[in-house]
Design an enzyme around this catalytic site. Structure first.
Site, mmCIF file in Angstrom:
data_model
loop_
_atom_site.group_PDB
_atom_site.id
_atom_site.type_symbol
_atom_site.label_atom_id
_atom_site.label_comp_id
_atom_site.label_asym_id
_atom_site.label_seq_id
_atom_site.Cartn_x
_atom_site.Cartn_y
_atom_site.Cartn_z
ATOM 1 N N TYR A 1 12.874 -28.301 -24.012
ATOM 2 C CA TYR A 1 11.674 -27.996 -23.223
ATOM 3 C C TYR A 1 12.029 -27.759 -21.761
ATOM 4 C CZ TYR A 1 6.936 -28.574 -21.337
ATOM 5 O OH TYR A 1 5.732 -28.399 -20.698
ATOM 6 N N SER B 1 5.939 -26.833 -15.697
ATOM 7 C CA SER B 1 5.824 -28.276 -15.865
ATOM 8 C C SER B 1 6.706 -28.944 -14.828
ATOM 9 C CB SER B 1 6.284 -28.684 -17.272
ATOM 10 O OG SER B 1 6.464 -30.088 -17.362
#
Length: 256
Positions: A162, A149
């Site tokens: 995350y 990501s």
């Protein structure tokens, strides 16, 4: 067959895509199948898997396998690897796509959520890769693609857990690339930006979605099919000299 077609030809290859029943995983699996690869997809949602595999292979003669697996359960990860090798014979392309996010302020991070994200976003990737690398080494060819990501390069409030997993995944990628290159195996990450799949649609408010749109250079969210080109590059002979790389696919989000 001309050079360009030959570079992207995946006939005779077997690709395994985790989290392949929907969203980015399903789009990438379909792209790999369109290039000729036999396909294995896994997901926790067994009811979606068979339907997704039928859609991915529609009109094609490729072999396919759907395996229900919860990637936070280590026994499921091991079983997925074993079934893939037993039923398909080998795995040439591994796309570690399964992952999740639980946004929380720093002072509200729950141990159980931290552990869950580490297990899903990082440990399961190490474990599945570890299980499948030996047979790639034996054949001296392999493509390993970790789906990361842009939050492994930058971050946002509430994304401590995350982002930690995604930054760590980039380190894992580069270490694996250094170790496995001598065996003809490339290891890369794709770092998507705003793709409006089920996860961000569920987690973000309409105002947050609008802000993401405005932050991109292209002024829009990505379509899952726009990840097919990048994954084909890294999965095929077209990307044979690319390894240890973090390929950002974000519509210019990080450029701004």
């Amino acid at each position: 067959m001309n050079l360009v077609n030959r570079l992207f030809d995946l006939r005779g290859k077997v690709a395994l895509v985790t989290g392949g029943s929907k969203g980015l995983g399903k789009a990438m699996a379909k792209g790999l199948a369109d290039a000729g690869a036999d396909i294995i997809i896994s997901s926790r949602h067994e009811d979606e898997l068979r339907r997704a595999l039928d859609e991915i292979l529609a009109g094609k003669g490729n072999r396919g396998l759907a395996v229900g697996a919860d990637m936070t359960r280590r026994e499921d990860v091991d079983r997925l690897a074993a079934r893939a090798l037993q039923e398909m014979g080998h795995v040439d392309i591994l796309v570690n796509n399964a992952g999740s996010n639980i946004p929380q302020p720093v002072e509200e991070i729950r141990d159980a959520d931290w552990d869950y994200l580490l297990e899903l976003n990082l440990t399961s990737i190490m474990r599945l890769t570890r299980a499948l690398v030996p047979q790639m080494k034996q054949r001296r060819w392999g493509r390993i693609i970790h789906i990361s990501s842009i939050l492994g390069l930058i971050s946002l409030p509430g994304r401590s857990a995350y982002s930690s997993t995604k930054f760590a995944l980039h380190g894992l990628c580069r270490a694996q690339a250094a170790e496995l290159g001598a065996f003809g195996i490339t290891v890369n990450c794709i770092a998507p930006g705003p793709f409006l799949t089920e996860l961000p649609a569920r987690l973000l408010t309409e105002e947050q979605k609008r802000k993401f749109t405005e932050r991109t250079s292209l002024g829009r969210w990505g379509d899952p099919d726009e990840l097919i080109g990048p994954v084909l590059l890294l999965a095929s002979d077209a990307g044979s000299y690319i390894t240890g790389h973090i390929l950002v696919v974000d519509g210019g989000f990080t450029a701004r």
